[in-house]
Write a protein that holds these residues in place. Structure first.
Motif, PDB file in Angstrom:
ATOM      1  N   ILE A 142       0.840  -1.188   0.000  1.00  0.00           N
ATOM      2  CA  ILE A 142       0.000   0.000   0.000  1.00  0.00           C
ATOM      3  C   ILE A 142       0.882   1.248   0.000  1.00  0.00           C
ATOM      4  CG2 ILE A 142      -0.219   0.332   2.503  1.00  0.00           C
ATOM      5  CD1 ILE A 142      -3.260   0.394   2.048  1.00  0.00           C
ATOM      6  N   LYS A 143       0.431   2.302  -0.709  1.00  0.00           N
ATOM      7  CA  LYS A 143       1.190   3.551  -0.749  1.00  0.00           C
ATOM      8  C   LYS A 143       0.681   4.486   0.336  1.00  0.00           C
ATOM      9  CE  LYS A 143       1.419   4.537  -5.425  1.00  0.00           C
ATOM     10  NZ  LYS A 143       1.607   5.497  -6.499  1.00  0.00           N
ATOM     11  N   ALA A 144       1.606   4.943   1.181  1.00  0.00           N
ATOM     12  CA  ALA A 144       1.218   5.821   2.290  1.00  0.00           C
ATOM     13  C   ALA A 144       0.539   7.091   1.792  1.00  0.00           C
ATOM     14  CB  ALA A 144       2.444   6.169   3.128  1.00  0.00           C
ATOM     15  N   SER A 145       0.965   7.589   0.636  1.00  0.00           N
ATOM     16  CA  SER A 145       0.411   8.841   0.114  1.00  0.00           C
ATOM     17  C   SER A 145      -1.055   8.701  -0.304  1.00  0.00           C
ATOM     18  CB  SER A 145       1.236   9.326  -1.078  1.00  0.00           C
ATOM     19  OG  SER A 145       1.243   8.346  -2.105  1.00  0.00           O
ATOM     20  N   ASP A 146      -1.532   7.477  -0.474  1.00  0.00           N
ATOM     21  CA  ASP A 146      -2.923   7.253  -0.887  1.00  0.00           C
ATOM     22  C   ASP A 146      -3.886   7.157   0.301  1.00  0.00           C
ATOM     23  OD1 ASP A 146      -2.142   7.204  -3.535  1.00  0.00           O
ATOM     24  OD2 ASP A 146      -1.943   5.022  -3.602  1.00  0.00           O
ATOM     25  N   LEU A 147      -3.352   7.102   1.509  1.00  0.00           N
ATOM     26  CA  LEU A 147      -4.178   6.921   2.701  1.00  0.00           C
ATOM     27  C   LEU A 147      -4.740   8.257   3.170  1.00  0.00           C
ATOM     28  CD1 LEU A 147      -1.854   4.434   4.619  1.00  0.00           C
ATOM     29  CD2 LEU A 147      -3.658   3.929   2.970  1.00  0.00           C
ATOM     30  N   ILE A 148      -5.914   8.221   3.776  1.00  0.00           N
ATOM     31  CA  ILE A 148      -6.546   9.443   4.298  1.00  0.00           C
ATOM     32  C   ILE A 148      -6.882   9.230   5.768  1.00  0.00           C
ATOM     33  CG2 ILE A 148      -8.510  11.002   4.125  1.00  0.00           C
ATOM     34  CD1 ILE A 148      -8.680  10.287   1.138  1.00  0.00           C
ATOM     35  N   ALA A 149      -6.155   9.928   6.635  1.00  0.00           N
ATOM     36  CA  ALA A 149      -6.407   9.874   8.082  1.00  0.00           C
ATOM     37  C   ALA A 149      -6.786  11.270   8.551  1.00  0.00           C
ATOM     38  CB  ALA A 149      -5.172   9.381   8.820  1.00  0.00           C
ATOM     39  N   GLN A 150      -8.004  11.411   9.019  1.00  0.00           N
ATOM     40  CA  GLN A 150      -8.460  12.716   9.502  1.00  0.00           C
ATOM     41  C   GLN A 150      -7.670  13.106  10.752  1.00  0.00           C
ATOM     42  OE1 GLN A 150     -12.405  12.841  11.252  1.00  0.00           O
ATOM     43  NE2 GLN A 150     -12.821  14.839  10.333  1.00  0.00           N
ATOM     44  N   THR A 151      -7.420  14.392  10.910  1.00  0.00           N
ATOM     45  CA  THR A 151      -6.730  14.893  12.101  1.00  0.00           C
ATOM     46  C   THR A 151      -7.435  14.380  13.366  1.00  0.00           C
ATOM     47  OG1 THR A 151      -6.097  16.886  10.888  1.00  0.00           O
ATOM     48  CG2 THR A 151      -5.950  16.975  13.289  1.00  0.00           C
ATOM     49  N   GLY A 152      -6.635  13.813  14.275  1.00  0.00           N
ATOM     50  CA  GLY A 152      -7.191  13.270  15.519  1.00  0.00           C
ATOM     51  C   GLY A 152      -7.468  11.780  15.452  1.00  0.00           C
ATOM     52  N   THR A 153      -7.354  11.183  14.262  1.00  0.00           N
ATOM     53  CA  THR A 153      -7.516   9.736  14.102  1.00  0.00           C
ATOM     54  C   THR A 153      -6.147   9.139  13.753  1.00  0.00           C
ATOM     55  OG1 THR A 153      -7.956   9.718  11.711  1.00  0.00           O
ATOM     56  CG2 THR A 153      -9.826  10.181  13.176  1.00  0.00           C
ATOM     57  N   SER A 154      -6.059   7.829  13.617  1.00  0.00           N
ATOM     58  CA  SER A 154      -4.741   7.246  13.345  1.00  0.00           C
ATOM     59  C   SER A 154      -4.799   6.053  12.394  1.00  0.00           C
ATOM     60  CB  SER A 154      -4.061   6.825  14.649  1.00  0.00           C
ATOM     61  OG  SER A 154      -4.856   5.934  15.380  1.00  0.00           O
ATOM     62  N   ILE A 155      -3.814   6.048  11.483  1.00  0.00           N
ATOM     63  CA  ILE A 155      -3.546   4.904  10.612  1.00  0.00           C
ATOM     64  C   ILE A 155      -2.077   4.530  10.792  1.00  0.00           C
ATOM     65  CG2 ILE A 155      -3.362   4.045   8.247  1.00  0.00           C
ATOM     66  CD1 ILE A 155      -5.607   5.871   7.417  1.00  0.00           C
ATOM     67  N   PHE A 156      -1.830   3.250  11.032  1.00  0.00           N
ATOM     68  CA  PHE A 156      -0.470   2.742  11.156  1.00  0.00           C
ATOM     69  C   PHE A 156      -0.209   1.758  10.020  1.00  0.00           C
ATOM     70  CE2 PHE A 156      -1.476   4.151  15.390  1.00  0.00           C
ATOM     71  CZ  PHE A 156      -0.274   4.610  15.918  1.00  0.00           C
ATOM     72  N   VAL A 157       0.934   1.901   9.346  1.00  0.00           N
ATOM     73  CA  VAL A 157       1.336   0.973   8.297  1.00  0.00           C
ATOM     74  C   VAL A 157       2.660   0.343   8.712  1.00  0.00           C
ATOM     75  CG1 VAL A 157       1.967   0.689   5.883  1.00  0.00           C
ATOM     76  CG2 VAL A 157       0.145   2.293   6.505  1.00  0.00           C
ATOM     77  N   ASP A 158       2.644  -0.953   8.947  1.00  0.00           N
ATOM     78  CA  ASP A 158       3.839  -1.682   9.388  1.00  0.00           C
ATOM     79  C   ASP A 158       4.516  -0.981  10.564  1.00  0.00           C
ATOM     80  OD1 ASP A 158       3.506  -3.662   7.406  1.00  0.00           O
ATOM     81  OD2 ASP A 158       4.514  -2.406   5.931  1.00  0.00           O
TER      82      ASP A 158
END
Length: 196
Positions: A157-173
């Motif tokens: 997955i490309k990190a630049s394609d992810l959308i995390a709203q301010t105050g929420t969290s997405i972790f990749v590896d």
């Protein structure tokens, strides 16, 4: 379509096709198991699980007009499941759902996986291909819920394609992604996520 309310149910080798209802299958306040279930050609959601718990194994969702799998207040594992040709989301988790996705394949979809409104979603070794808007998103739709979290591990997955709203969290590896301001109301007016 088909609704189960406070009725535990097991589906095995089941095909549900050409559904012109809000949900092909709606499960409410129940325990369920999907094993080798094929849902195709629905004008809205494939599986809608409300305040239920269960498993989706070796199943397939094809040509879905809404979300393939839509969860509210549910605890569900999705394993070796294929989702393709979906207008909206492959997996939508809301209202403090806990969702685990493993070894699955999502292709030709509007959005891959959404974790919103206090939900916790883990995705392991899952393919995202031909995604219109974003392979993974986190945001708050209903302000009275806590921040959602989404963890992706061993996904190409490309990190630049992810959308995390301010105050929420997405972790990749293990690495937390940058967040951004997201206009959720505008998001739901987009061609991908707009309810017809």
């Amino acid at each position: 379509g088909i609704t189960f309310y406070k009725s535990d149910v097991d589906f095995e080798d089941v095909r549900v096709s050409s559904v012109k209802a809000e949900d092909a299958i709606n499960i409410v306040d129940s325990s369920f198991s999907f094993n080798s279930v094929f849902i195709n050609d629905t004008i809205s959601d494939g599986l809608d699980s409300d305040f239920s718990e269960g498993n989706v194994l070796y199943s397939e969702f094809l040509n879905i007009g809404g979300d393939a799998l839509d969860f509210s207040g549910s605890n569900v594992s999705i394993i070796q499941t294929k989702v393709s040709n979906v207008k909206d989301k492959a997996v939508s988790a809301g209202e403090e759902s806990i969702i685990n996705i493993e070894n699955s394949n999502f292709s030709n979809i509007g959005v891959g996986v959404v974790s919103k409104d206090g939900s916790q979603v883990s995705v392991f070794n899952t393919l995202f291909k031909d995604v219109t808007l974003s392979p993974a998103m986190t945001f708050i739709k209903k302000s009275f819920y806590e921040a959602p979290k989404l963890v992706l591990q061993s996904c190409d997955i490309k990190a630049s394609d992810l959308i995390a709203q301010t105050g929420t969290s997405i972790f990749v590896d293990g690495v937390q992604m940058e967040t951004q301001d997201v206009n959720v109301e505008k998001l739901y007016q987009s061609n991908v996520m707009r309810n017809e």
